[in-house]
Write a protein that holds these residues in place. Structure first.
Motif, PDB file in Angstrom:
ATOM      1  N   GLY A  32      10.866  17.284   2.849  1.00 29.75           N
ATOM      2  CA  GLY A  32      10.840  17.090   4.292  1.00 29.75           C
ATOM      3  C   GLY A  32      11.431  15.474   4.594  1.00 29.75           C
ATOM      4  O   GLY A  32      12.452  15.279   3.826  1.00 29.75           O
ATOM      5  N   ARG A  33      10.635  14.709   5.222  1.00 30.28           N
ATOM      6  CA  ARG A  33      11.086  13.252   5.586  1.00 30.28           C
ATOM      7  C   ARG A  33      10.007  12.274   5.091  1.00 30.28           C
ATOM      8  O   ARG A  33       8.876  12.754   4.690  1.00 30.28           O
ATOM      9  N   LYS A  34      10.358  11.203   5.257  1.00 29.79           N
ATOM     10  CA  LYS A  34       9.586   9.879   4.817  1.00 29.79           C
ATOM     11  C   LYS A  34       9.573   9.006   5.913  1.00 29.79           C
ATOM     12  O   LYS A  34      10.488   8.640   6.678  1.00 29.79           O
ATOM     13  N   THR A  56      14.249  11.992   0.359  1.00 30.47           N
ATOM     14  CA  THR A  56      15.108  11.615  -0.868  1.00 30.47           C
ATOM     15  C   THR A  56      15.252  10.045  -0.994  1.00 30.47           C
ATOM     16  O   THR A  56      15.296   9.545  -2.053  1.00 30.47           O
ATOM     17  N   VAL A  57      15.261   9.492   0.288  1.00 33.14           N
ATOM     18  CA  VAL A  57      15.490   8.072   0.411  1.00 33.14           C
ATOM     19  C   VAL A  57      14.347   7.204  -0.300  1.00 33.14           C
ATOM     20  O   VAL A  57      13.209   7.479  -0.113  1.00 33.14           O
ATOM     21  N   GLY A  58      14.711   6.308  -1.301  1.00 35.68           N
ATOM     22  CA  GLY A  58      13.666   5.706  -1.969  1.00 35.68           C
ATOM     23  C   GLY A  58      13.095   4.703  -1.126  1.00 35.68           C
ATOM     24  O   GLY A  58      13.642   4.237  -0.161  1.00 35.68           O
ATOM     25  N   ARG A  66      12.903   1.291  -1.783  1.00 33.92           N
ATOM     26  CA  ARG A  66      13.407   0.041  -1.470  1.00 33.92           C
ATOM     27  C   ARG A  66      14.586   0.165  -0.641  1.00 33.92           C
ATOM     28  O   ARG A  66      15.052  -0.873   0.032  1.00 33.92           O
ATOM     29  N   ASP A  67      15.359   1.434  -0.689  1.00 32.01           N
ATOM     30  CA  ASP A  67      16.688   1.519  -0.101  1.00 32.01           C
ATOM     31  C   ASP A  67      16.206   1.579   1.501  1.00 32.01           C
ATOM     32  O   ASP A  67      17.014   1.100   2.281  1.00 32.01           O
ATOM     33  N   ALA A  68      14.977   2.144   1.890  1.00 32.42           N
ATOM     34  CA  ALA A  68      14.536   2.256   3.229  1.00 32.42           C
ATOM     35  C   ALA A  68      14.104   0.813   3.682  1.00 32.42           C
ATOM     36  O   ALA A  68      13.984   0.627   5.086  1.00 32.42           O
ATOM     37  N   ALA A  69      13.371   0.157   2.799  1.00 34.08           N
ATOM     38  CA  ALA A  69      12.935  -1.192   3.135  1.00 34.08           C
ATOM     39  C   ALA A  69      13.707  -1.957   3.740  1.00 34.08           C
ATOM     40  O   ALA A  69      13.559  -2.798   4.858  1.00 34.08           O
ATOM     41  N   VAL A  70      15.170  -2.089   3.483  1.00 32.39           N
ATOM     42  CA  VAL A  70      16.093  -3.025   3.871  1.00 32.39           C
ATOM     43  C   VAL A  70      16.329  -2.735   5.424  1.00 32.39           C
ATOM     44  O   VAL A  70      15.998  -3.815   6.221  1.00 32.39           O
ATOM     45  N   PRO A  71      16.564  -1.535   6.133  1.00 30.10           N
ATOM     46  CA  PRO A  71      16.654  -1.489   7.343  1.00 30.10           C
ATOM     47  C   PRO A  71      15.337  -1.681   8.239  1.00 30.10           C
ATOM     48  O   PRO A  71      15.430  -2.026   9.401  1.00 30.10           O
ATOM     49  N   LEU A  72      14.345  -1.361   7.400  1.00 36.41           N
ATOM     50  CA  LEU A  72      12.818  -1.593   8.063  1.00 36.41           C
ATOM     51  C   LEU A  72      12.812  -3.090   8.028  1.00 36.41           C
ATOM     52  O   LEU A  72      12.067  -3.618   9.458  1.00 36.41           O
ATOM     53  N   LEU A  73      12.884  -3.802   7.223  1.00 35.20           N
ATOM     54  CA  LEU A  73      12.944  -5.296   7.203  1.00 35.20           C
ATOM     55  C   LEU A  73      13.803  -5.917   8.085  1.00 35.20           C
ATOM     56  O   LEU A  73      13.464  -6.734   9.064  1.00 35.20           O
ATOM     57  N   LEU A 126      12.518  -7.728  15.858  1.00 32.32           N
ATOM     58  CA  LEU A 126      11.501  -7.586  16.721  1.00 32.32           C
ATOM     59  C   LEU A 126      10.597  -8.542  16.642  1.00 32.32           C
ATOM     60  O   LEU A 126      10.038  -8.850  17.681  1.00 32.32           O
ATOM     61  N   ARG A 127      10.146  -8.882  15.386  1.00 37.05           N
ATOM     62  CA  ARG A 127       9.003  -9.770  15.310  1.00 37.05           C
ATOM     63  C   ARG A 127       9.154 -11.057  14.374  1.00 37.05           C
ATOM     64  O   ARG A 127       8.983 -11.010  13.036  1.00 37.05           O
ATOM     65  N   ARG A 128       9.794 -11.910  15.016  1.00 34.42           N
ATOM     66  CA  ARG A 128      10.448 -12.833  14.178  1.00 34.42           C
ATOM     67  C   ARG A 128       9.229 -13.830  13.564  1.00 34.42           C
ATOM     68  O   ARG A 128       9.441 -14.506  12.677  1.00 34.42           O
ATOM     69  N   GLU A 129       8.072 -13.855  14.142  1.00 35.63           N
ATOM     70  CA  GLU A 129       6.878 -14.706  13.807  1.00 35.63           C
ATOM     71  C   GLU A 129       6.414 -14.194  12.427  1.00 35.63           C
ATOM     72  O   GLU A 129       5.763 -14.927  11.887  1.00 35.63           O
ATOM     73  N   ILE A 130       6.685 -13.123  12.103  1.00 36.54           N
ATOM     74  CA  ILE A 130       6.147 -12.746  10.721  1.00 36.54           C
ATOM     75  C   ILE A 130       6.888 -13.008   9.605  1.00 36.54           C
ATOM     76  O   ILE A 130       8.176 -13.049   9.539  1.00 36.54           O
ATOM     77  N   THR A 131       6.377 -13.711   8.837  1.00 39.30           N
ATOM     78  CA  THR A 131       7.023 -14.247   7.784  1.00 39.30           C
ATOM     79  C   THR A 131       6.538 -13.964   6.241  1.00 39.30           C
ATOM     80  O   THR A 131       7.275 -14.192   5.221  1.00 39.30           O
ATOM     81  N   LEU A 132       5.396 -13.158   6.095  1.00 39.32           N
ATOM     82  CA  LEU A 132       4.968 -12.555   4.823  1.00 39.32           C
ATOM     83  C   LEU A 132       4.658 -11.023   5.078  1.00 39.32           C
ATOM     84  O   LEU A 132       3.984 -10.573   5.961  1.00 39.32           O
ATOM     85  N   VAL A 133       5.259 -10.393   4.082  1.00 39.95           N
ATOM     86  CA  VAL A 133       5.021  -8.813   4.195  1.00 39.95           C
ATOM     87  C   VAL A 133       4.337  -8.461   2.694  1.00 39.95           C
ATOM     88  O   VAL A 133       4.980  -8.618   1.625  1.00 39.95           O
ATOM     89  N   TRP A 134       3.420  -7.774   2.675  1.00 41.47           N
ATOM     90  CA  TRP A 134       2.761  -6.944   1.520  1.00 41.47           C
ATOM     91  C   TRP A 134       3.267  -5.856   1.228  1.00 41.47           C
ATOM     92  O   TRP A 134       3.527  -4.886   2.214  1.00 41.47           O
ATOM     93  N   ALA A 135       3.712  -5.176   0.027  1.00 42.85           N
ATOM     94  CA  ALA A 135       4.269  -3.889  -0.419  1.00 42.85           C
ATOM     95  C   ALA A 135       3.979  -3.343  -1.716  1.00 42.85           C
ATOM     96  O   ALA A 135       3.098  -4.009  -2.307  1.00 42.85           O
ATOM     97  N   ASP A 136       4.108  -2.137  -1.924  1.00 45.62           N
ATOM     98  CA  ASP A 136       3.582  -1.383  -3.111  1.00 45.62           C
ATOM     99  C   ASP A 136       4.709  -1.686  -4.213  1.00 45.62           C
ATOM    100  O   ASP A 136       5.597  -2.402  -3.881  1.00 45.62           O
ATOM    101  N   GLY A 137       4.396  -1.291  -5.289  1.00 43.00           N
ATOM    102  CA  GLY A 137       5.356  -1.625  -6.210  1.00 43.00           C
ATOM    103  C   GLY A 137       6.708  -0.916  -6.198  1.00 43.00           C
ATOM    104  O   GLY A 137       7.523  -1.517  -6.940  1.00 43.00           O
ATOM    105  N   GLY A 138       6.982  -0.122  -5.457  1.00 48.35           N
ATOM    106  CA  GLY A 138       8.269   0.466  -5.048  1.00 48.35           C
ATOM    107  C   GLY A 138       9.272  -0.561  -4.535  1.00 48.35           C
ATOM    108  O   GLY A 138      10.516  -0.195  -4.325  1.00 48.35           O
ATOM    109  N   CYS A 139       8.761  -1.642  -3.729  1.00 53.94           N
ATOM    110  CA  CYS A 139       9.526  -2.577  -3.071  1.00 53.94           C
ATOM    111  C   CYS A 139       9.611  -3.859  -3.980  1.00 53.94           C
ATOM    112  O   CYS A 139       9.300  -4.716  -3.410  1.00 53.94           O
TER     113      CYS A 139
END
Length: 168
Positions: free
Chosen positions: A30-32, A52-54, A56-63, A69-82
Motif C-alpha cells: 500500500g502506502r506510507k 516502498t519509499v524509505g 530517509r528518502d521521504a524525510a527530505v520532502p517532509l522536512l 510552513l513552520r520556520r519556528e521549529i528547530t528541533l525534530v526527533w525521529a526514529d532510527g530510520g532517519c
C-alpha cells in the motif's frame, strides 16, 4: 520541536500501482504516511508516499515542507530510520537539529521510547477514522488532505466537548 514517524497502511484497489508499493519491513502492501507532530501530538505536516519509499528518502520532502510552513521549529526527533546523512542535511540546508531516539540493545520487549510515543499516539488517533483505516484515494494529495481533515475534526471535537468537574 517536532516528532517525525511513518506508518504503512493497506491500499484499496482504486489506488494506482505507481503510487503504491510493498513495505517489506512491515509486510504491508500500500502506502506510507509520514507525519510530523508537535509535542502535544497535533499534526503539523503529512506526506503520503508509496510503501516502498524509505523513511530517509521521504524525510527530505517532509522536512522541506515543515521548514516552509513552520520556520519556528528547530528541533525534530525521529526514529532510527532517519539517521546517517539526513542529520547533516537537515542541519546544513534547513537549520533543523534532527535527533534520533532509538531502542538500545539492553531493552527487552515493549518499551515506551521518550518523545516518540506522542507521534505514535497521533497515528492511533487517526486510525480511528474509518476513512483512514485503509487508503482509498487515487491521488496522494487527496489522501494527505483527508488526513488533515480528520485531525481537524478530532481536535474540534476535543475543544467542543463539555469539561468535567476536575478538568481545567
Amino acid at each position: 520541536m517536532g516528532i517525525i514517524d511513518a506508518r504503512s497502511v493497506r491500499a484499496s484497489a482504486s489506488v494506482t500501482l505507481s503510487s503504491s508499493g510493498y513495505d517489506g519491513g512491515r509486510k504491508v502492501p500500500g502506502r506510507k504516511r509520514h507525519t510530523v507532530t508537535d509535542r502535544l501530538g497535533l499534526l503539523l505536516v503529512v506526506v503520503v508516499t508509496a510503501a516502498t519509499v524509505g523513511d530517509r528518502d521521504a524525510a527530505v520532502p517532509l522536512l522541506q515542507r515543515l521548514h516552509t510552513l513552520r520556520r519556528e521549529i528547530t528541533l525534530v526527533w525521529a526514529d532510527g530510520g532517519c539517521t546517517g546523512g539526513l542529520i547533516g542535511w537537515a542541519r546544513e540546508k534547513r537549520a533543523l537539529a534532527l535527533q534520533a531516539v532509538e531502542r538500545t540493545d539492553t531493552m527487552e520487549g515493549f518499551v515506551v521510547l521518550p518523545r516518540r510515543w506522542v507521534v505514535e499516539r497521533t497515528s492511533a488517533w487517526l486510525m480511528h477514522s474509518r476513512c483512514l483505516a485503509r487508503d482509498y484515494e487515487t491521488l496522494t494529495v487527496t489522501s494527505e488532505a483527508i488526513i488533515q481533515w480528520s485531525m481537524i475534526t478530532r481536535m474540534g471535537r476535543r475543544l467542543a466537548r463539555p469539561r468535567t468537574r476536575g478538568e481545567r
